[in-house]
Design a protein around this motif. Structure first.
Motif, PDB file in Angstrom:
ATOM      1  N   ILE A   1      46.286  41.355  34.741  1.00  9.83           N
ATOM      2  CA  ILE A   1      46.306  40.640  36.019  1.00  9.83           C
ATOM      3  C   ILE A   1      47.723  40.358  36.491  1.00  9.83           C
ATOM      4  CG2 ILE A   1      46.229  38.285  35.106  1.00  9.83           C
ATOM      5  CD1 ILE A   1      44.190  37.670  37.359  1.00  9.83           C
ATOM      6  N   LEU A   2      48.708  40.371  35.581  1.00 11.96           N
ATOM      7  CA  LEU A   2      50.092  40.083  35.943  1.00 11.96           C
ATOM      8  C   LEU A   2      50.894  41.335  36.267  1.00 11.96           C
ATOM      9  CD1 LEU A   2      50.973  37.251  33.397  1.00 11.96           C
ATOM     10  CD2 LEU A   2      50.100  37.055  35.744  1.00 11.96           C
TER      11      LEU A   2
ATOM     12  N   CYS B   1      46.604  43.028  42.891  1.00 12.46           N
ATOM     13  CA  CYS B   1      45.787  43.537  44.003  1.00 12.46           C
ATOM     14  C   CYS B   1      44.300  43.318  43.712  1.00 12.46           C
ATOM     15  CB  CYS B   1      46.078  45.015  44.229  1.00 12.46           C
ATOM     16  SG  CYS B   1      47.746  45.359  44.834  1.00 12.46           S
ATOM     17  N   LEU B   2      43.892  43.548  42.472  1.00  6.10           N
ATOM     18  CA  LEU B   2      42.505  43.276  42.089  1.00  6.10           C
ATOM     19  C   LEU B   2      42.193  41.788  42.211  1.00  6.10           C
ATOM     20  CD1 LEU B   2      42.226  45.594  38.942  1.00  6.10           C
ATOM     21  CD2 LEU B   2      41.293  46.015  41.227  1.00  6.10           C
ATOM     22  N   PHE B   3      43.150  40.943  41.854  1.00  4.26           N
ATOM     23  CA  PHE B   3      42.957  39.504  41.996  1.00  4.26           C
ATOM     24  C   PHE B   3      42.783  39.127  43.460  1.00  4.26           C
ATOM     25  CE2 PHE B   3      44.990  35.359  42.815  1.00  4.26           C
ATOM     26  CZ  PHE B   3      44.094  34.547  42.144  1.00  4.26           C
ATOM     27  N   TYR B   4      43.595  39.705  44.358  1.00  2.00           N
ATOM     28  CA  TYR B   4      43.436  39.424  45.788  1.00  2.00           C
ATOM     29  C   TYR B   4      42.036  39.782  46.254  1.00  2.00           C
ATOM     30  CZ  TYR B   4      48.594  39.577  45.736  1.00  2.00           C
ATOM     31  OH  TYR B   4      49.930  39.386  45.457  1.00  2.00           O
ATOM     32  N   ALA B   5      41.463  40.851  45.668  1.00  2.00           N
ATOM     33  CA  ALA B   5      40.128  41.304  46.046  1.00  2.00           C
ATOM     34  C   ALA B   5      39.021  40.504  45.378  1.00  2.00           C
ATOM     35  CB  ALA B   5      39.963  42.787  45.705  1.00  2.00           C
TER      36      ALA B   5
ATOM     37  N   GLU C   1      39.162  32.354  29.651  1.00  2.00           N
ATOM     38  CA  GLU C   1      39.696  33.394  28.772  1.00  2.00           C
ATOM     39  C   GLU C   1      40.987  33.980  29.344  1.00  2.00           C
ATOM     40  OE1 GLU C   1      36.503  36.136  28.574  1.00  2.00           O
ATOM     41  OE2 GLU C   1      35.261  34.909  27.242  1.00  2.00           O
ATOM     42  N   LEU C   2      41.009  34.162  30.662  1.00  2.00           N
ATOM     43  CA  LEU C   2      42.179  34.727  31.320  1.00  2.00           C
ATOM     44  C   LEU C   2      43.387  33.810  31.171  1.00  2.00           C
ATOM     45  CD1 LEU C   2      43.607  36.704  33.201  1.00  2.00           C
ATOM     46  CD2 LEU C   2      42.579  35.493  35.131  1.00  2.00           C
ATOM     47  N   TRP C   3      43.182  32.521  31.392  1.00  2.00           N
ATOM     48  CA  TRP C   3      44.320  31.599  31.300  1.00  2.00           C
ATOM     49  C   TRP C   3      44.832  31.467  29.870  1.00  2.00           C
ATOM     50  CZ3 TRP C   3      47.451  30.754  34.935  1.00  2.00           C
ATOM     51  CH2 TRP C   3      47.014  30.743  36.263  1.00  2.00           C
ATOM     52  N   GLU C   4      43.970  31.593  28.905  1.00  2.00           N
ATOM     53  CA  GLU C   4      44.431  31.579  27.516  1.00  2.00           C
ATOM     54  C   GLU C   4      45.300  32.806  27.241  1.00  2.00           C
ATOM     55  OE1 GLU C   4      45.509  30.494  23.979  1.00  2.00           O
ATOM     56  OE2 GLU C   4      44.377  29.208  25.359  1.00  2.00           O
ATOM     57  N   GLU C   5      44.894  33.947  27.776  1.00  2.00           N
ATOM     58  CA  GLU C   5      45.700  35.167  27.622  1.00  2.00           C
ATOM     59  C   GLU C   5      47.061  34.995  28.297  1.00  2.00           C
ATOM     60  OE1 GLU C   5      45.367  39.984  28.544  1.00  2.00           O
ATOM     61  OE2 GLU C   5      43.929  38.590  29.440  1.00  2.00           O
TER      62      GLU C   5
ATOM     63  N   LEU D   1      59.982  39.289  33.457  1.00  2.00           N
ATOM     64  CA  LEU D   1      60.370  38.327  34.490  1.00  2.00           C
ATOM     65  C   LEU D   1      59.461  38.423  35.706  1.00  2.00           C
ATOM     66  CD1 LEU D   1      64.265  38.666  34.315  1.00  2.00           C
ATOM     67  CD2 LEU D   1      62.825  36.881  33.304  1.00  2.00           C
ATOM     68  N   HIS D   2      59.148  39.649  36.127  1.00  2.00           N
ATOM     69  CA  HIS D   2      58.252  39.828  37.262  1.00  2.00           C
ATOM     70  C   HIS D   2      56.866  39.277  36.952  1.00  2.00           C
ATOM     71  CE1 HIS D   2      60.811  43.439  38.863  1.00  2.00           C
ATOM     72  NE2 HIS D   2      61.379  42.264  39.059  1.00  2.00           N
ATOM     73  N   ALA D   3      56.379  39.550  35.747  1.00  2.00           N
ATOM     74  CA  ALA D   3      55.053  39.066  35.359  1.00  2.00           C
ATOM     75  C   ALA D   3      55.013  37.542  35.324  1.00  2.00           C
ATOM     76  CB  ALA D   3      54.657  39.648  34.004  1.00  2.00           C
ATOM     77  N   ARG D   4      56.059  36.920  34.812  1.00  3.58           N
ATOM     78  CA  ARG D   4      56.086  35.463  34.746  1.00  3.58           C
ATOM     79  C   ARG D   4      56.101  34.851  36.148  1.00  3.58           C
ATOM     80  NH1 ARG D   4      57.446  33.307  29.623  1.00  3.58           N
ATOM     81  NH2 ARG D   4      58.273  31.441  30.640  1.00  3.58           N
TER      82      ARG D   4
END
Length: 223
Positions: free
Chosen positions: A133-134, A140-144, A183-187, A204-207
């Protein structure tokens, strides 16, 4: 309730309109090859911004889905154009409305000669263990609203699956959504701990995308 692809034709995104072109039916009933162009001042983008195979929603257990290739940035008569962040979110929010609860949206990051920065960065980040997701395509999948969960098809299970891709699912019901969200937030928290102090650009971009997730996160009834 999912929209039909015809309902997205003419959808407004700032100065653009989505134009959906059917490129022909597939061999399987209810499936169609679609191309999504952007139109500005009556001028259509040189190539589709999104192209792929769409399966219309059917009664359980068969959901609707779209398996596609996102080409970005795009060009109008050779002039390269980039959407701003809000326009990109609006585009995928619209595409996500094609997908019913329980369905999925997939975006390829293996491009067979058409690789762009968004695909290269996604692939490299995945190789480094960044949560899907990061990555650029994962966002883009998250936006959808198709990110609960996201599956990385880094090794296709046979030739029919096509290129390597991220496949994001839309939750079928609210309880499923909240379980997957936990589960996602734990990851994500594990990733943040692992990359504390890291200087590699992909990390850095992912964070930074975590901050965007927090600012955009909504409950399922607000999506």
């Amino acid at each position: 309730m999912a929209l039909s692809w015809e309902a997205l034709d003419g959808f407004v995104i700032g100065p653009y309109r989505i134009r959906v072109q059917e490129e022909g039916p597939a061999a399987t009933a209810g499936q169609h090859y679609l191309a999504f162009y952007l139109e500005r001042e009556g001028m259509r983008s040189d190539r589709p911004i999104l192209r792929g195979l769409y399966a219309m929603p059917r009664p359980r257990p068969i959901p609707g889905w779209f398996d596609g290739f996102f080409r970005y940035p795009l060009a109008f008569q050779g002039e390269v154009i980039e959407l701003d962040d809000a326009q990109l979110r609006t585009f995928f929010r619209a595409v996500g409305r094609l997908i019913p609860p329980g369905g999925w949206l997939a975006l390829a990051y293996e491009t067979f000669g058409e690789s762009q920065a968004i695909h290269q960065e996604t692939e490299q980040a995945l190789r480094l263990g960044v949560p899907p997701i990061l990555t650029p395509l994962g966002m883009c999948l998250f936006y959808a609203r198709c990110a609960f969960p996201i599956r990385d098809w880094s090794i296709a299970e046979g030739w029919r699956e096509g290129p390597r891709k991220l496949q994001g699912f839309k939750p079928r019901e609210e309880t499923h959504y909240w379980r997957r969200a936990d589960e996602l937030w734990e990851e994500i928290r594990t990733f943040l701990r692992r990359t504390e102090g890291a200087t590699r650009l992909e990390f850095l971009h992912a964070r930074r995308r975590v901050e965007e997730l927090l600012s955009l996160w909504t409950s399922p009834d607000e999506s």
